[in-house]
Write a protein that holds these residues in place. Sequence first.
Motif, short mmCIF file in Angstrom:
data_model
loop_
_atom_site.label_atom_id
_atom_site.label_comp_id
_atom_site.label_asym_id
_atom_site.label_seq_id
_atom_site.Cartn_x
_atom_site.Cartn_y
_atom_site.Cartn_z
N ASN A 180 7.19 18.05 16.47
CA ASN A 180 6.91 16.85 16.23
C ASN A 180 6.30 16.18 17.59
OD1 ASN A 180 8.05 16.51 14.01
ND2 ASN A 180 10.01 15.80 14.45
N HIS A 181 5.63 15.02 17.40
CA HIS A 181 4.87 14.27 18.52
C HIS A 181 6.03 14.07 19.58
CE1 HIS A 181 3.03 11.27 20.68
NE2 HIS A 181 1.86 11.78 20.17
N VAL A 182 5.65 13.90 20.68
CA VAL A 182 6.58 13.59 21.84
C VAL A 182 7.56 12.23 21.84
CG1 VAL A 182 4.94 12.67 23.34
CG2 VAL A 182 6.98 13.77 24.26
N CYS A 183 6.74 11.38 21.17
CA CYS A 183 7.55 10.17 20.91
C CYS A 183 8.85 10.17 20.01
CB CYS A 183 6.65 8.83 20.53
SG CYS A 183 5.81 8.88 18.99
N LEU A 184 8.54 11.10 19.10
CA LEU A 184 9.80 11.33 18.29
C LEU A 184 11.04 11.99 19.16
CD1 LEU A 184 8.29 12.61 14.91
CD2 LEU A 184 9.76 10.38 15.21
N ILE A 185 10.52 12.90 19.96
CA ILE A 185 11.56 13.75 20.77
C ILE A 185 12.11 12.71 21.70
CG2 ILE A 185 11.85 15.60 22.39
CD1 ILE A 185 11.04 16.32 19.50
N ASP A 186 11.36 11.74 22.47
CA ASP A 186 11.56 10.96 23.41
C ASP A 186 12.64 9.99 22.92
OD1 ASP A 186 10.21 12.55 25.30
OD2 ASP A 186 8.89 10.50 25.58
N GLY A 187 12.26 9.57 21.78
CA GLY A 187 13.06 8.51 21.00
C GLY A 187 14.43 8.90 20.76
N TRP B 283 0.85 -1.27 0.00
CA TRP B 283 0.10 -0.14 -0.06
C TRP B 283 0.88 1.27 -0.02
CZ3 TRP B 283 -3.21 2.13 4.62
CH2 TRP B 283 -4.26 3.16 4.33
N THR B 284 1.99 1.18 0.67
CA THR B 284 2.82 2.45 0.86
C THR B 284 3.98 2.51 -0.26
OG1 THR B 284 3.89 1.43 2.61
CG2 THR B 284 2.27 2.74 3.38
N GLY B 285 4.09 1.43 -1.03
CA GLY B 285 5.10 1.33 -1.96
C GLY B 285 6.70 1.21 -1.45
N ARG B 286 6.64 0.41 -0.32
CA ARG B 286 7.95 -0.04 0.34
C ARG B 286 8.18 -1.43 0.09
NH1 ARG B 286 6.68 5.37 0.57
NH2 ARG B 286 8.29 6.31 1.83
N GLU B 287 9.29 -1.82 0.42
CA GLU B 287 9.89 -3.25 0.09
C GLU B 287 9.24 -4.22 1.27
OE1 GLU B 287 14.11 -2.99 -2.18
OE2 GLU B 287 14.22 -3.43 -0.28
N ARG B 288 9.43 -3.66 2.48
CA ARG B 288 8.87 -4.38 3.51
C ARG B 288 8.23 -3.51 4.65
NH1 ARG B 288 13.46 -8.38 5.53
NH2 ARG B 288 11.81 -9.04 7.14
N ALA B 289 7.47 -4.34 5.56
CA ALA B 289 7.30 -3.67 6.71
C ALA B 289 6.97 -4.20 8.02
CB ALA B 289 5.55 -3.11 6.61
N LEU B 290 7.34 -3.67 9.03
CA LEU B 290 7.02 -4.09 10.40
C LEU B 290 6.29 -3.71 11.15
CD1 LEU B 290 9.20 -6.23 12.00
CD2 LEU B 290 10.30 -4.34 12.99
N LEU B 291 5.49 -4.60 11.77
CA LEU B 291 4.69 -4.48 12.98
C LEU B 291 5.02 -4.14 14.40
CD1 LEU B 291 1.73 -6.91 12.17
CD2 LEU B 291 1.66 -4.30 11.57
N PHE B 292 4.41 -3.01 14.96
CA PHE B 292 4.87 -2.67 16.29
C PHE B 292 3.45 -2.56 17.21
CE2 PHE B 292 8.79 -1.30 14.37
CZ PHE B 292 9.65 -1.46 15.52
N SER B 293 3.52 -2.71 18.40
CA SER B 293 2.30 -2.54 19.19
C SER B 293 1.61 -1.23 19.24
CB SER B 293 2.54 -3.19 20.72
OG SER B 293 2.93 -4.56 20.66
N THR B 294 2.44 -0.15 19.30
CA THR B 294 1.95 1.28 19.18
C THR B 294 2.83 2.05 18.50
OG1 THR B 294 3.15 1.90 21.06
CG2 THR B 294 1.13 0.98 21.76
N GLY B 295 2.41 3.22 18.21
CA GLY B 295 3.24 4.27 17.44
C GLY B 295 4.44 4.65 18.47
N TYR B 296 4.18 4.83 19.59
CA TYR B 296 5.03 5.23 20.42
C TYR B 296 6.27 4.21 20.44
CZ TYR B 296 6.17 8.68 24.35
OH TYR B 296 6.87 9.70 25.16
N MET B 297 6.14 2.79 20.61
CA MET B 297 7.18 1.94 20.54
C MET B 297 7.80 1.84 19.22
SD MET B 297 4.93 -0.93 22.89
CE MET B 297 6.71 -2.07 23.15
N ALA B 298 6.97 2.05 18.27
CA ALA B 298 7.64 2.18 17.00
C ALA B 298 8.74 3.23 16.95
CB ALA B 298 6.77 2.39 15.83
N ASN B 299 8.42 4.38 17.22
CA ASN B 299 9.35 5.41 17.21
C ASN B 299 10.51 5.21 18.04
OD1 ASN B 299 8.12 7.04 15.05
ND2 ASN B 299 6.92 8.18 16.25
N LEU B 300 10.31 4.79 19.21
CA LEU B 300 11.30 4.63 20.24
C LEU B 300 12.18 3.50 19.71
CD1 LEU B 300 9.92 4.50 23.77
CD2 LEU B 300 10.64 6.56 22.57
N GLY B 301 11.65 2.43 18.93
CA GLY B 301 12.58 1.48 18.52
C GLY B 301 13.31 1.72 17.13
#
Length: 392
Positions: free
Chosen positions: A135-142, A99-117
Amino acid sequence: MSRPSLLSNLANACEQRAQDGLLRRLRTVSASDGIYLVSDGKRLRNFASNDYLGLARHPQLLEALIKAAKQWGVGATAAHQLGGHRDEHAALESELAAWTGRERALLFSTGYMANLGIMQTLLHPRAVCVQDKLNHVCLIDGARLSGARLKRYVHADVESARRQLLSEPEAAALLASDGVFSMDGDIAPLRALADLCTEQQATLMIDDAHGLGVLGDNGEGSVAAAGLDAQDVPLLMATLGKALGVAGAFVAGPADLIEGLRQFARTQIYTTAMPPALAAASRIALRLARDEHWRREKLLRLIAFFRHGASQHGIVLANSPTPIQPVLIGASDSAMTVSSRLEAAGFFVPAIRPPTVPENSARLRVTLSAEHEESDLAELLAALVAAGVGSR
């Protein structure tokens, strides 16, 4: 000597927040039905939901969720790499990548955890991370947790971002931005940011939590709507709990990136996988978001209707082309007063105050859904005027 008490410090901080009129109070919703919710015994029209496409209660999602729960159970029971990765997860990752035109995707439990990871995996103390100030705080925290040098640029100001990159010319660099900013509703200057990253040999990451499903010809998000592809924006993150109406998040990009995250992203490796039933429901939501163009078309009509009506009534809005339509108030106590008056009139529109937004920029964050009708918006506009916002 006596050691300071951590619990007392926290209690004092809460007391200070209460004295400043900024204490957050949790509201419990006892029922919901379409654009309505029930809280404290009152039935309110909801203008605070991120369910932009109106999919959260779609019967096909409910059917997929129930069917998958009967097959797989309620929980995944383990982390992805320890038996928790089921057929539904694998299929959803493949479909998100396509859908997003990328080679692969990886699931995370939440957006916050995705950005920290992402940040923890890619960055290190010798690297620099350049980010938009809003920016959203999870990007800053990450970025902070990664140990990298964090440099923030003036909101949506590409020249400011350039100066920050040039201040660290020898460092590996990640430039991260929201695609759609969650409290203002505006869209990042994505084309200019991509050009800057090419010029400065920096990696561009876009958090498209509020753009996915809403923007783009087929709902692919703000990056596609800007005419950019996987080469321009190699690192795309988005959530499943906004326009798709489900829960969870994903990162999409080149195969090497996704494999690296699978190997080293601690917030993905060391946590239980999302329930397979949620993945099954997300697959249906993806298909509906992609194929049912009328939902985005209706949203565009509602946005135009609301903005035109606000202008006629003298109601000041942020400059937003998305379903996030902030009504700018200024003082926190004034925003709380207006929110209370709207609730008394049957509308749920919470006030957003510092520290979520900058000082003296409190607002009512009105969010529109494809489930709303123009009559709902007209009545909200009238209620805003009656509550003292704009002009009569």
